[in-house]
Scaffold this motif. Structure first.
Motif, PDB file in Angstrom:
ATOM      1  N   THR A 156       0.854  -1.190   0.000  1.00  6.21           N
ATOM      2  CA  THR A 156       0.000   0.000   0.000  1.00  6.21           C
ATOM      3  C   THR A 156       0.890   1.239   0.000  1.00  6.21           C
ATOM      4  OG1 THR A 156      -0.089   0.100   2.414  1.00  6.21           O
ATOM      5  CG2 THR A 156      -1.762  -1.233   1.312  1.00  6.21           C
ATOM      6  N   GLY A 158      -0.691   4.274   1.161  1.00  4.87           N
ATOM      7  CA  GLY A 158      -1.379   5.204   2.043  1.00  4.87           C
ATOM      8  C   GLY A 158      -2.150   6.291   1.321  1.00  4.87           C
ATOM      9  N   ASP A 159      -2.177   6.230  -0.001  1.00  2.00           N
ATOM     10  CA  ASP A 159      -2.849   7.258  -0.791  1.00  2.00           C
ATOM     11  C   ASP A 159      -3.768   6.608  -1.821  1.00  2.00           C
ATOM     12  OD1 ASP A 159      -3.587   9.618  -2.011  1.00  2.00           O
ATOM     13  OD2 ASP A 159      -1.741   9.777  -3.191  1.00  2.00           O
ATOM     14  N   ILE A 162      -4.706   1.449  -0.836  1.00  2.00           N
ATOM     15  CA  ILE A 162      -4.869   1.171   0.584  1.00  2.00           C
ATOM     16  C   ILE A 162      -5.185  -0.312   0.770  1.00  2.00           C
ATOM     17  CG2 ILE A 162      -5.657   3.526   1.057  1.00  2.00           C
ATOM     18  CD1 ILE A 162      -8.533   2.395   1.299  1.00  2.00           C
ATOM     19  N   ASP A 166      -7.604  -1.062   5.971  1.00  2.00           N
ATOM     20  CA  ASP A 166      -7.763   0.405   5.943  1.00  2.00           C
ATOM     21  C   ASP A 166      -9.198   0.776   5.570  1.00  2.00           C
ATOM     22  OD1 ASP A 166      -5.025   0.767   6.497  1.00  2.00           O
ATOM     23  OD2 ASP A 166      -4.529   0.593   4.360  1.00  2.00           O
TER      24      ASP A 166
END
Length: 611
Positions: A156, A158-159, A162, A166
């Motif tokens: 991932t 984080g943008d 995901i 998440d």
């Protein structure tokens, strides 16, 4: 015309079905909360279970996560993954959010992935792993509508990418502020709402998106409840591709009936999993039964001697017993005794290969050889063949345990109709019919006339309402002598004769005789080689040997003795490789792409007819 022969009680069940897949799911959670819903393996091959209540919590969180990312009713969310628990959770969550699932085979090349996602206007993609994400990154510039990728396992950022966890956390947070959001989305979903957009892999051209409604899927599930041959106590083993309608309909069948499902889409693990899971039923494509048949017969022939003699004797007894049972004749004391011995010595071991508890298999997606179906019935393994298309939400006809005819695909579903057009084409009408092809109004209109779906398949319906598929309109060809030939019929017969064959393609359009391209099963070839002095030789070396050629030639001669003169195979070639999805020669649902195979082997085919 054939209308389903249904009781008033069956029609009432169908009529009173849930209005949406999501409503059906939450009804099941409420009714069966503490019962097992799904069983799945971890990376260490240890199996775990989820109850319906636990599944309900996860699905609700994932659905709320999708809503928090801006997904609106009937917007498309794609799933690019093999068959696994997360596929099902994602699909249920998409419908619970009021959205529609776009299915993508994990084997689909990046160009086609980009086409499907763009044509469907998908907004979010569930991706199985880094390999699937890589395809999306490669085509990122062509997919401006994709706002988020949710990966099942993999990296991932984080943008844009995901993890599934998440998304669940996003959903939990959203539910804290909007506790009724999923309940409201489910209530707002109607039977006519778009539930699934399945892109048919097709044997020619670009894939077409088939628009399938909630009503179609809930109808399919209610039919299985009405049929009363599955119960909450059954255990299903599900390995079929969920991107295919056959796999998908087994999900809604489960929601309607309530049985548990063990999930693992890894095809090489099927045999091992059957022994571990011990299911009571399973859906499969004919290739699975062909491979099992080939393996059992091939191993016995390799052993030879007394074991082979006993096996052949048991086959003869089993077939006699099967035919007597199916015709309603009484079983003589001698045949009953012989069958008991044959069952103990041979057939019980065949059933044990499938876990020992299977009540029946359901075969679909392609034609099953009647000879192979009869062989398995003789061994005490009932294969219920069904028929349908993506355009019919998978099923349209099915045989039932107490009402079946081998060689047929069964009778129409309760509440539906079928008829044979003047040119022999099978036409179907009912709640399960698609709402048309996505962005293809012209093709939709030509396939749907007055509610009747033109299937493209030819068939006949007997006096009891059983449908027999006799060929595909586009596959039927005429020899230069003016005789019509239906290749699938001949190909199915040959697979019942040759346990070593993987695929056979009969050719002869506008030619003066029929020929065939044949591929052999790699596992069967390796075993044959080990028992015939060729151990260690490559597949290509073995299949090009005189011994293999003579073996297949003898089987072709046997086939020729059973077909019309103009259908006989005069020349054949054994290819140096089996057909594969990767080479574009078969579809992910195991249908042969005739035009591709013929084009790839044009020189061989032309050589057959050179003067």
């Amino acid at each position: 015309m054939s209308t389903s022969v249904a009781t008033p009680e069956q029609l009432e069940i169908v009529k009173n079905r849930a209005k949406s897949v999501s409503a059906m799911f939450y009804n099941r959670v409420k009714e069966s909360g503490g019962h097992e819903a799904y069983r799945y393996p971890d990376e260490n091959e240890k199996w775990h279970s989820l109850t319906w209540a636990e599944t309900g919590v996860r699905v609700t969180h994932l659905a709320a996560g999708l809503v928090s990312l801006g997904i609106e009713a009937e917007q498309r969310v794609a799933i690019a993954s093999g068959t696994r628990l997360e596929w099902i959770l994602a699909d249920l969550a998409v419908n619970a959010a009021g959205a529609a699932t776009t299915t993508v085979y994990p084997s689909t090349m990046s160009d086609d992935v980009a086409y499907i996602l763009a044509d469907s206007d998908s907004r979010i993609v569930f991706a199985e792993d880094d390999d699937q994400v890589a395809k999306l990154r490669e085509k990122h510039s062509e997919l401006p509508s994709i706002t988020k990728v949710v990966v099942f396992e993999g990296t991932t950022d984080g943008d844009w990418v995901i993890g599934l966890d998440d998304l669940e956390k996003l959903g939990e947070a959203y539910l804290n502020e909007h506790p009724k959001v999923i309940e409201e989305r489910v209530a707002a979903t109607t039977g006519d709402s778009l539930a699934t957009l399945i892109y048919t892999s097709g044997t020619t051209g670009r894939p077409k998106g088939v628009r399938l409604s909630h009503d179609g899927w809930t109808y399919e599930g209610s039919v299985m409840v009405a049929g009363d041959f599955l119960s909450i106590d059954d255990l299903q083993f599900l390995w079929l591709p969920m991107a295919h309608s056959f796999g998908k309909v087994l999900l809604t069948t489960q929601l309607a009936v309530g049985f548990a499902t063990a999930i693992d889409g890894r095809v090489p693990k099927i045999v091992d999993n059957l022994a571990i899971i011990k299911p009571t039923f399973m859906g499969a494509a004919p290739r699975i039964f062909e491979k099992a048949y080939g393996r059992i017969v091939g191993m016995t022939e390799a052993e030879g001697g007394a074991k082979l003699k006993i096996f052949r004797w048991a086959e003869k007894v089993g077939l006699e017993h099967s035919r007597a049972v199916r015709s309603g004749k009484s079983i003589s004391p001698i045949l009953k005794l012989q069958h008991g011995i044959a069952d103990k010595l041979v057939f019980s071991k065949v059933r044990e290969r499938f876990g020992g508890r299977v009540r029946f298999f359901i075969s679909g997606a392609a034609a099953l050889s009647p000879d192979i179906a009869e062989w398995f019935h003789a061994a005490g393994v009932l294969i219920l063949e069904g028929y349908g298309l993506t355009e019919t939400s998978a099923g349209a006809f099915v045989n039932q345990p107490d009402n079946f005819k081998l060689g047929s695909v069964g009778t129409p579903f309760p509440g539906s109709e079928a008829k044979i057009a003047a040119d022999g084409e099978v036409l179907i009408k009912g709640p399960h019919i698609m709402r048309g092809y996505h962005n293809l109004e012209g093709e939709s209109a030509s396939s749907l006339e007055d509610g009747w779906l033109h299937t493209g398949d030819e068939g006949r319906i007997d006096e009891d309402g059983f449908l027999y598929i006799t060929g595909r309109k586009k596959e039927l060809f005429k020899t230069s002598g003016g005789k019509y030939v239906a290749p699938p019929h001949i190909e199915g017969m040959f697979k019942g004769i040759s346990s070593l064959t993987s695929q056979i393609l009969v050719h002869g359009n506008e030619r003066n005789f029929c020929s065939a391209l044949i591929t052999l099963d790699p596992d069967g070839v390796a075993e044959w080689a080990a028992n015939n002095g060729m151990a260690g030789k490559s597949y290509a070396e073995v299949v090009s040997s005189k011994e293999i050629h003579d073996l297949i030639e003898g089987q072709i001669e046997e086939l020729n003795s059973k077909v019309n003169r103009w259908e006989t195979i005069k020349k054949f070639a054994i290819l140096d490789h089996d057909l594969s999805i990767e080479n574009g020669e078969i579809t992910p649902s195991m249908k042969v792409k005739r035009n591709v195979v013929e084009a790839n082997n044009k020189a061989i085919l032309d050589g057959f007819y050179a003067k």
